[in-house]
Design a protein around this motif. Structure first.
Motif, short mmCIF file in Angstrom:
data_model
loop_
_atom_site.label_atom_id
_atom_site.label_comp_id
_atom_site.label_asym_id
_atom_site.label_seq_id
_atom_site.Cartn_x
_atom_site.Cartn_y
_atom_site.Cartn_z
N UNK A 188 30.63 -105.02 46.57
CA UNK A 188 32.03 -105.41 46.47
C UNK A 188 32.89 -104.18 46.70
N UNK A 189 33.97 -104.33 47.46
CA UNK A 189 34.89 -103.22 47.70
C UNK A 189 36.03 -103.28 46.70
N UNK A 190 36.26 -102.18 46.01
CA UNK A 190 37.43 -102.02 45.16
C UNK A 190 38.47 -101.21 45.93
N UNK A 191 39.68 -101.73 46.00
CA UNK A 191 40.74 -101.13 46.80
C UNK A 191 41.92 -100.81 45.89
N UNK A 192 42.47 -99.61 46.02
CA UNK A 192 43.62 -99.21 45.21
C UNK A 192 44.36 -98.09 45.93
N UNK A 225 44.92 -94.21 49.85
CA UNK A 225 44.33 -95.52 49.67
C UNK A 225 42.82 -95.33 49.56
N UNK A 226 42.21 -95.92 48.53
CA UNK A 226 40.76 -95.81 48.39
C UNK A 226 40.11 -97.17 48.65
N UNK A 227 38.94 -97.12 49.28
CA UNK A 227 38.09 -98.29 49.44
C UNK A 227 36.72 -97.87 48.92
N UNK A 228 36.34 -98.42 47.76
CA UNK A 228 35.14 -97.99 47.05
C UNK A 228 34.14 -99.13 47.04
N UNK A 269 39.93 -106.40 44.88
CA UNK A 269 38.49 -106.36 45.13
C UNK A 269 38.12 -107.52 46.04
N UNK A 270 37.10 -107.31 46.86
CA UNK A 270 36.61 -108.40 47.71
C UNK A 270 35.14 -108.15 48.05
N UNK A 271 34.34 -109.24 48.11
CA UNK A 271 32.91 -109.09 48.41
C UNK A 271 32.69 -108.68 49.85
N UNK A 272 31.60 -107.98 50.09
CA UNK A 272 31.30 -107.45 51.42
C UNK A 272 30.13 -108.18 52.05
N UNK A 273 30.31 -108.59 53.28
CA UNK A 273 29.23 -109.21 54.03
C UNK A 273 29.44 -108.94 55.51
N UNK A 274 28.42 -109.22 56.28
CA UNK A 274 28.49 -109.13 57.73
C UNK A 274 28.39 -110.54 58.29
N UNK A 275 29.31 -110.92 59.15
CA UNK A 275 29.24 -112.22 59.79
C UNK A 275 29.65 -112.07 61.25
N UNK A 276 28.77 -112.50 62.14
CA UNK A 276 28.98 -112.36 63.58
C UNK A 276 28.89 -113.72 64.24
#
Length: 407
Positions: A188-192, A225-228, A269-276
């Protein structure tokens, strides 16, 4: 057969409006169907959401007439530093250090807040194309003469081409029978957004932690801006913390970069996935942006990939129109797909590989990563190649808008 528009675009985020403006400037009749109202994203309040725009993407925004109004709100990216660290916060001995002074094109890119970019797109749409807010494309039917898009408000629009710019769960793609492949990262990406004590001087940092990458990206006024990226379990625990406790957990990882930190906006926050998408086109349909490829946020390439789609599709459609061809015909769409699918898939899988390679604390892999970064850093020609690639300057063939040339 009469058409209401040449092109109907489903999706009013960023890529859809950018494509619409490029096509409208070339004389096509365009409608952007936007599920959201003229939303709070265009408000004056700072919320910290921002994008790392590659130099090629900035050129596209120049080409559609937006950059003069945006330049004063942007933060140039002058340097990029990539290092790996252990979970304790201890940094590795090697890293990658990119300085824009080494390439002739100037800065590597620009950091731009979402509110400024979205507002500029929204204002431009009002005068240059048909913007249909608070409405969705809920159905579509293609035939040899065109495509009919059915809207949630009961209307139907007839066009030569329907473009899906409606995100990772694209309804346009699903209704066109376009299958998808991908996987979940378990992250999951935490953004702030942060205020920081140490001036960033236009330097973007990518810190590779065993749990996933942590980006610290410069904004105007010594904010970042952080993306963790974290494992799901860790992200849930950290997201639930108070603001003060969140900063206490974050600070050891970036304190040497930022000094004292404070929150400058809300946390996301948002979940991370790959979709093509397995195809970027179908009968009378083309996909751009996340509808075609939803990627890991490492290196901040998601929007840049989408704008490459915008530039390529706009060029294919406009050239077909000028030749008197049917812009929604298979030959036009095949050219777009051939131009974009390999590049997008290769970059998406490359980011996937980097994330997997660095998101662990294996001592053998850690040593190999240190040596690899040190080797790249020691070879100026290779370092410049990486910088030009990050700036979006190595795409071949280069769409005219990305090269700073008009359609």
């Amino acid at each position: 057969m009469e058409h209401d528009f040449d092109v109907v675009i489903a999706g009013g985020g960023l890529n859809g409006p950018a494509l619409g403006l490029a096509l409208a400037d070339a004389g096509l009749q365009v409608a952007v169907v936007d599920a959201a109202p003229a939303r709070a994203r265009a408000a004056d309040a700072f919320d910290g959401r921002a994008y790392a725009l590659a130099l090629a993407s900035v050129r596209l925004l120049m080409g559609i007439g937006l950059w003069p109004a945006l330049a004063d709100s942007a933060q140039p990216i002058r340097k990029v530093v990539a290092t790996q660290a252990r979970s304790t916060g201890e940094a590795g001995h090697f890293g990658l250090f990119f300085d824009s002074a080494e390439i002739e094109e100037g800065v590597l890119g620009q950091m731009l807040e979402d509110r400024f970019l979205y507002r500029a797109l929204l204002e431009a749409m009002q005068s240059r194309l048909t913007h249909i807010p608070e409405t969705q494309v809920t159905g579509q039917a293609a035939d040899p003469g065109g495509v009919t898009a059915r809207l949630s408000d009961g209307r139907s629009l007839r066009a030569r081409l329907l473009v899906g710019a409606d995100g990772r769960r694209s309804g346009v793609a699903e209704r066109a029978g376009i299958a998808r492949t991908g996987w979940d990262y378990g992250q999951t990406a935490l953004v702030a957004a942060l205020d920081q004590q140490i001036p960033h001087e236009g330097t973007a940092h990518q810190v590779f932690l065993p749990t996933g990458p942590l980006a610290v990206l410069p904004l105007r006024g010594d904010r970042s801006s952080i993306v963790w990226s974290l494992t799901r379990r860790q992200a849930r625990a950290i997201a639930a913390l108070s603001d003060a406790d969140f900063l206490d957990v974050l600070a050891p990882h970036i304190g040497n970069i930022t000094g004292r930190i404070g929150l400058a906006g809300p946390r996301f926050s948002y979940p991370l996935n790959l979709t093509l998408a397995q195809d970027y086109t179908a009968e009378r349909v083309a996909l751009i942006g996340d509808a075609a490829h939803g990627v890991h946020p490492i290196a901040g390439q998601g929007l840049n990939l989408g704008l490459r789609d915008v530039a390529a599709l706009a060029e294919c459609v406009v050239e077909a129109a000028r030749l008197g061809e049917d812009i929604g015909f298979a030959t036009t769409l095949d050219r777009y797909q051939g131009w974009r699918r390999f590049d997008s898939t290769a970059l998406a899988l490359g980011m996937d590989s980097v994330n997997r390679l660095f998101s662990n604390d294996n001592p053998l892999l850690r040593a190999a990563r240190d040596l690899g970064m040190g080797a790249v850093n020691a070879v100026p020609a290779l370092r410049r190649r990486f910088m030009r690639q990050a700036a979006g300057l190595t795409t071949q063939p280069m769409p005219r808008l990305l090269a700073g040339r008009p359609l």
